[in-house]
Each structure stands twice: as structure tokens, then as C-alpha cells.
Design an enzyme around this catalytic site. Structure first.
Site, mmCIF file in Angstrom:
data_model
loop_
_atom_site.group_PDB
_atom_site.id
_atom_site.type_symbol
_atom_site.label_atom_id
_atom_site.label_comp_id
_atom_site.label_asym_id
_atom_site.label_seq_id
_atom_site.Cartn_x
_atom_site.Cartn_y
_atom_site.Cartn_z
ATOM 1 N N GLU A 188 -74.990 12.240 -1.551
ATOM 2 C CA GLU A 188 -75.344 11.358 -0.438
ATOM 3 C C GLU A 188 -76.409 11.942 0.479
ATOM 4 O O GLU A 188 -77.233 11.210 1.032
ATOM 5 C CB GLU A 188 -74.085 10.997 0.358
ATOM 6 C CG GLU A 188 -73.013 10.265 -0.445
ATOM 7 C CD GLU A 188 -73.495 8.919 -0.989
ATOM 8 O OE1 GLU A 188 -74.614 8.495 -0.644
ATOM 9 O OE2 GLU A 188 -72.742 8.305 -1.762
ATOM 10 N N HIS A 226 -79.858 7.798 -6.326
ATOM 11 C CA HIS A 226 -78.627 8.305 -6.936
ATOM 12 C C HIS A 226 -78.749 8.464 -8.447
ATOM 13 O O HIS A 226 -77.938 9.174 -9.060
ATOM 14 C CB HIS A 226 -77.459 7.371 -6.610
ATOM 15 C CG HIS A 226 -76.841 7.617 -5.271
ATOM 16 N ND1 HIS A 226 -76.479 8.879 -4.844
ATOM 17 C CD2 HIS A 226 -76.511 6.759 -4.257
ATOM 18 C CE1 HIS A 226 -75.957 8.790 -3.632
ATOM 19 N NE2 HIS A 226 -75.971 7.523 -3.248
ATOM 20 N N HIS A 248 -82.230 4.012 -1.642
ATOM 21 C CA HIS A 248 -81.089 4.929 -1.584
ATOM 22 C C HIS A 248 -80.330 4.923 -2.904
ATOM 23 O O HIS A 248 -80.016 5.988 -3.465
ATOM 24 C CB HIS A 248 -80.166 4.521 -0.431
ATOM 25 C CG HIS A 248 -78.976 5.424 -0.252
ATOM 26 N ND1 HIS A 248 -78.925 6.391 0.725
ATOM 27 C CD2 HIS A 248 -77.797 5.494 -0.919
ATOM 28 C CE1 HIS A 248 -77.770 7.022 0.651
ATOM 29 N NE2 HIS A 248 -77.058 6.492 -0.338
ATOM 30 N N GLU A 249 -80.035 3.744 -3.404
ATOM 31 C CA GLU A 249 -79.254 3.645 -4.646
ATOM 32 C C GLU A 249 -80.071 4.105 -5.849
ATOM 33 O O GLU A 249 -79.521 4.709 -6.782
ATOM 34 C CB GLU A 249 -78.757 2.213 -4.845
ATOM 35 C CG GLU A 249 -77.941 1.650 -3.684
ATOM 36 C CD GLU A 249 -76.754 2.524 -3.290
ATOM 37 O OE1 GLU A 249 -76.269 3.313 -4.128
ATOM 38 O OE2 GLU A 249 -76.310 2.425 -2.121
#
Length: 641
Positions: A499, A480, A476-477
Site C-alpha cells: 500500500e 499493485h 493506485h490499483e
């Protein structure tokens, strides 16, 4: 600017007048004091004036009852000198105290700048100071600032830097003047990308140049306001200023705490007010800037920061260390992150061939510039233009944590980083950033993770149990880096652009990192979709309707005032940080598109989208418009509805 803002409401004000003048580069020179829980030092801002040359932002000078204007009177501008001694003070050592403290706060003694916060928030009175300019108003620079003690603001005499004169193009400007100093800065901030090393060197040297007279300044709850008598437009205003300041222990951008081993540490957690309690800045996303920072701390501490270089400490006298980081990719000031603590670097027992290949790869600032011009962003040393970077599956990375978590990191996290980075590259292509630090933050960290340029914060919670939680959060990170950092939202209320994409891509990355076959990957993703649907339904039933809208500014999304200021809808509402609506609604929209178009078509489009918009700020319509233009059958279906 909107003078009706009430800071007690849910909306977060962005005060900086970015339509008039833009910060292009920050140079920070800071000391970290764990005893007083203060970060103090200087920040030098280099500006480029905007297109709108307003004589004033119409923003007020603070008054209280019949009290005289509290702007501090400046010293006269001195003749330029060639003394370019550093402004960094002498250093001293203590494991828990400051190294190289600067000037003390004397604001309580002269009453000129006491940094009082007004309960009423932002004044709506007229700009009222007698400027001594026969009734003409001076230009007012407004910076986003909160919970800071501002001690001094001065113009920087960049013309005093030896050799700087070669940046000026006009032979007529032979006499040192405001016009010459501003022209030097204008030339400096517009140097081409292939001169990035020279540019950073000049920034550093200019930041250490002598002052050229103090500037008037005032603070209120959300802003720092600066003016120079006689400078009536942004063009006339000094283009390089130095601010001496210190943070406050209670500042909402900085968290002072202890790590899991009981050692003191500090890290920045920008939400909800981002970095305005760390340094005066321009918070609106449109203020894309670069930065470099020198941070001093006791030798036992490690300084990690948003920077494209893997910094190593420089030992100073009396047990202090100095760390220097820089970035050459312009990004919003809100993305700047710092963490200082007794972190231990976790290294794998053996280096794989992939890791060695990654370490040998070029940094983004060593890009091959044969392809300059193909990107849509402002010029900078872009990895998408670097043939070596485009094939680099695993970027150089480091993992840091308190010593007591060394075993858990080596067992769970270290082995996951290479496959997750490789999976992300296989899906989206070129990594936007050249390297990555991963830090296991203290136990009071309020979420599972946070991504910033070149650095990821992870909660210790992801180290427990099997590797699934750690892997999905790491993915997930990592996502980004593309969505949220390399491609940012022009309006922060459109959080789904960051997000929603990261939530959707974490499943895709993680399936590839595990090397699941298509059937297994589908089963895993269907299960997660069911769990997320239950969570979304629960939030929809139990949260205010106005908090569920993906674009809460609706038709005003992306709009700002004439000065460039704006507000973040619901930005101060404490309930918002616990909500997942913008994650989940965005996720389900993207999941629907992927299923409708098919994975091959959808991810081919996503890679094209990334290549088109990296380094830029977007709104929802930019994504949807490009989708319809690139997939005509979808456009026809939409038109027939």
C-alpha cells in the site's frame, strides 16, 4: 502449530502446514447458484511435499466430551481403472439458479462430517485418533478453511489418465501404487515453463480422473484437516486430492448482492479472511500456486476471474454457460478473485492505434524463452523474459459495469485506462500481467478499489465528478500489479510494501498520464502530501499505538512455526480496515527517499528492484538492503549515524 490461538482475538490464524507440504496447483470446477446463494463443486489440489518430513503436524483430531473421533472412515482404495469421465454433473437452467448442480450435502444424515464450528476455536488436545497403525501417527494435512460445508475428500487416481505414464522416469514403477501416483504428480508440477500448455492439459485431465478411496477429514473454525491411514509423512500422503464442498451464504469471503441495475451478482472480497470461505486452500503467502477454474452460471451472467486469458463463454444445454480461466504465474491463493453478474462490457467508440498494438501483443505464456534463467523466481512463463512484452505500454484491457453505468464509464473511465497503463509502463517497465479486466462493483463494495491478478474492482464512487478521483484510484490499483501482486510481502503485517508503494506511485503515474510539466506535477503532489499528512496526524492521535506500527511482529516479522503456520497480527480487528497508517507511513518513507536521491536515481533503482524481485515474496529488509547496496553513499551515511 500454535495450539494457543484464540479466534476471538484480533489475530487471524493461518493454519496450513506449509513447511510439510505445498499446494502447487488448484483445479476448480464450480457452479454458481443465485437462488440459494451458494457456490458448490469440487477443487483438486496437486501437492509437492516440503523438505521437512514430519510424521505428524501434532495438530489435533477434534473430540467432544467422550465422543468418538469424527474423522470419516475411508473406502478401500480400488484398483485403477481407465474411465476418465468428467466429474461435472449434468446441467440445468434457470436464470437465477444453479447450472449443473453436483451432489447434495448429506452430511446431516450420517453424522460423519457436519462442519460444526467450535466456539473455543482451535483445539489444543493431542492428536487422538486410533490410526490402526500400531500407535504410529499419520501425517495430517491442514488447510485453511472457514464457513464451508465439506462433503467429501478423496484421493485422485492420476495413474488412470491415458498417456500420463510418459511423465514417470522410473521403469521400476510398473505397478500402480501410491508411490507411482505421487511420482506422476511430482513430475507434473515440475514440468518446465515452456511446456505450460501440456501441463495445464494434464492438470485438467487428472482433475477428472476417478477417485481412489475416500480420505478421513474433519473441520474446525479455521481449518480442514485431512489424513490417510498409514501415510505417516508428507511424502507418503496422496499428492492429488479432490474435495467436494459448498460455500455458505454467510461466508465471509463471498458477497452476494444486487448490482446498481437491480440484478443479482456475487463477488469475492477476501479481506479480512481472504479466500478460505471460497475454497479450502493454503493461505500463508509462501504457498505460491497456479490455478485453473471452470465456472458455470446461467447464460445471462458474465464470469470474471483472476486469469491470464480473456475467457469467453461456452454455451451448454438448457441455457447455461461455462467459463474457463487459468494462470501460469505462481501466486498466493489469497490473490484469487471471482465476480459473477449481469455485467456489460464497455467498449470505446473507436480503437486507437495503441489499443490495436496492445491486442496484437503476445500473452505471457507465449514468451520467448531465450532469456530463461535471468529471473530470481521459480520457473514460469515470465513476461520479463519476453522481448515483446517489455515494450508493450498498453496491455489488452476490458471494462465491465452494470448497464445503468454505461454512460458514466464511457465518459470517465474508458478514456483513462490507456494513458494510465502507459504511464505505469514508462515508470516501472514491463507490465507483470498480460491483460486487465476492470469491473465497477456494486454499491456495497467497502472501499474505492481492489487489485487482483488480471482484474481490478473499482467503486462507482470514482465515476462521479471530474476525472481526478477516477484517474488516481485507477493508477493506485495498476501500481499493485508490481507491488502487492508481482512482488508480495512474505509477512502480511508488512502492508506498507504493497500500500505504501501504490500510494506513492499513484501520484507519479497520474502526473504522467495527465502529461503535466514538472512544475505542475510537483504542485499537485505537494498538495496531496499536505492532505495525507493531516490524515496521518489525525490517525496517530486517535488510534491505538500498537495499530500504528508498520511491522507489528517486530523482530518476529516473517517467522512461522515449524509447520509453516502463522498469524496475521490484528488481522481480525474491525478497526484495522478503516486505518490508513500503513498506506501513509509507507508513502512518506518512499517520498523522502525519492526527494533525497532525486527522481532519476530513485526510479532507476525502483526498476532494478522490480526486475530483481518480481515473482517473489519479500520483507522490508530486502528493499532497504538492496537500496543501500546500490546507492553506496546512502550506506555510508547510515553507518555514520
Amino acid at each position: 502449530m500454535d495450539t494457543k490461538l484464540d479466534p476471538s482475538r484480533d489475530d487471524l490464524p493461518l493454519m496450513a502446514n506449509t513447511s510439510h507440504i505445498l499446494v502447487k496447483h488448484y483445479v476448480l470446477d464450480l457452479d454458481v447458484d443465485f437462488e440459494s446463494q451458494i457456490i458448490e463443486g469440487t477443487i483438486v489440489l496437486f501437492f509437492e511435499s516440503g523438505k521437512k518430513q514430519s510424521r505428524s503436524t501434532k495438530e489435533p483430531c477434534r473430540t467432544e466430551s467422550n465422543e468418538a473421533c469424527r474423522f470419516r472412515m475411508p473406502e478401500p482404495c480400488h484398483s485403477p481403472v481407465t474411465d476418465t469421465r468428467t466429474f461435472s454433473p449434468k446441467t440445468r437452467s434457470n436464470d437465477f439458479t444453479i447450472c449443473g448442480k453436483g451432489e447434495k450435502d448429506t452430511s446431516g444424515k450420517d453424522g460423519n462430517h457436519d462442519n460444526r464450528e467450535q466456539a473455543s476455536g482451535i483445539s489444543s488436545s493431542k492428536y487422538c485418533c486410533d490410526t490402526g497403525n500400531h500407535g504410529s501417527e499419520d501425517f495430517l494435512l491442514v488447510l485453511d478453511c472457514c464457513d464451508l460445508s465439506v462433503l467429501k475428500v478423496e484421493e485422485v487416481d492420476v495413474a488412470a489418465v491415458p498417456g500420463i505414464e510418459k511423465l514417470t522416469r522410473s521403469p521400476k514403477l510398473t505397478v500402480v501404487s501410491e508411490e507411482l501416483r505421487n511420482q506422476i504428480v511430482c513430475e507434473l508440477v515440475t514440468l518446465p515453463a515452456d511446456r505450460w500448455r501440456e501441463q495445464l492439459d494434464y492438470y485438467a485431465r487428472c482433475s477428472q480422473a476417478p477417485g481412489c478411496g475416500e480420505l478421513l477429514f474433519d473441520t474446525d473454525t479455521w481449518s480442514l484437516q485431512i489424513r490417510k491411514t498409514g501415510a505417516q509423512t508428507a511424502t507418503d500422503f496422496p499428492h492429488a486430492i479432490r474435495i467436494r464442498y459448498s460455500t455458505k451464504p454467510q461466508g465471509r469471503s463471498v458477497t452476494w448482492t444486487s448490482d446498481q441495475s437491480g440484478r443479482p451478482c456475487v463477488y469475492t472480497m477476501g479481506s479480512p479472511i481472504n479466500n478460505r470461505a471460497l475454497f479450502p486452500c493454503q493461505e500463508p503467502p509462501v504457498a505460491m500456486s497456479t490455478w485453473q477454474a471452470t465456472v458455470r452460471a446461467a447464460a445471462s451472467f458474465v464470469v470474471l476471474m483472476s486469469g491470464e486469458n480473456s475467457a469467453k463463454p461456452t454455451q451448454l444445454r438448457e441455457g447455461c454457460s461455462s467459463w474457463h480461466y487459468y494462470v501460469t504465474m505462481p501466486m498466493p491463493a489469497s490473490t484469487f478473485t471471482i465476480a459473477v453478474g449481469s455485467w456489460t462490457e464497455m467498449k470505446p467508440e473507436t480503437c486507437s492505434s495503441n489499443d490495436l498494438a496492445a491486442e496484437r501483443s503476445l500473452s505471457p505464456s507465449e514468451a520467448d524463452f531465450r532469456y530463461v534463467g535471468i529471473c530470481g523466481h521459480m520457473e514460469y512463463p515470465c513476461r520479463f523474459q519476453n522481448p515483446s512484452a517489455t515494450t508493450q505500454e498498453i496491455i489488452p484491457h476490458r471494462v465491465f459495469a452494470p448497464l445503468c453505468l454505461k454512460g458514466a464509464c464511457q465518459e470517465t473511465l474508458l478514456q483513462l485506462v490507456p494513458p494510465c497503463l502507459s504511464a505505469a509502463h514508462r515508470v516501472l517497465g514491463t507490465h507483470p500481467f498480460s491483460r486487465l479486466d476492470i469491473l465497477i462493483v456494486p454499491s456495497n463494495f467497502p472501499s474505492l478499489g481492489m487489485a487482483s491478478p488480471h482484474i481490478i474492482f473499482l467503486s462507482q464512487s470514482v465515476l462521479t465528478g471530474n476525472s481526478h478521483l477516477c484517474g488516481t484510484r485507477l493508477c493506485h490499483e495498476i501500481a499493485h500489479a508490481w507491488f502487492g501482486l508481482a512482488i508480495g510481502a512474505r509477512d502480511w503485517t508488512e502492508e506498507w510494501l504493497s500500500e505504501g508503494f501504490a500510494t506513492h506511485l499513484e501520484d507519479v503515474f497520474w502526473a504522467k498520464a495527465q502529461q503535466l510539466d514538472p512544475h505542475e506535477a510537483q504542485e499537485q503532489q505537494e498538495l496531496k502530501a499536505c492532505l495525507r499528512w493531516c490524515r496521518l496526524q489525525d490517525e496517530v492521535r486517535n488510534s491505538p499505538e500498537e495499530m500504528q506500527v508498520l511491522r507489528p511482529n517486530k523482530e518476529k516479522t516473517g517467522h512461522v512455526s515449524d509447520s509453516g503456520s502463522s498469524v496475521v497480527k490484528h488481522g481480525l480487528n474491525p478497526e484495522k480496515v478503516f486505518m490508513q497508517v500503513h498506506y501513509l507511513k509507507g508513502y512518506f518513507l518512499l517520498r523522502f527517499l525519492a526527494q533525497r536521491l532525486g527522481d532519476d536515481t530513485y526510479f532507476a533503482f525502483l526498476r532494478k528492484f522490480v526486475h530483481t524481485f518480481h515473482g517473489q515474496l519479500i520483507l522490508s529488509q530486502d528493499f532497504l538492503q538492496m537500496l543501500l547496496e546500490n546507492i553506496p553513499e546512502e550506506k555510508r551515511d547510515m553507518e555514520s549515524v
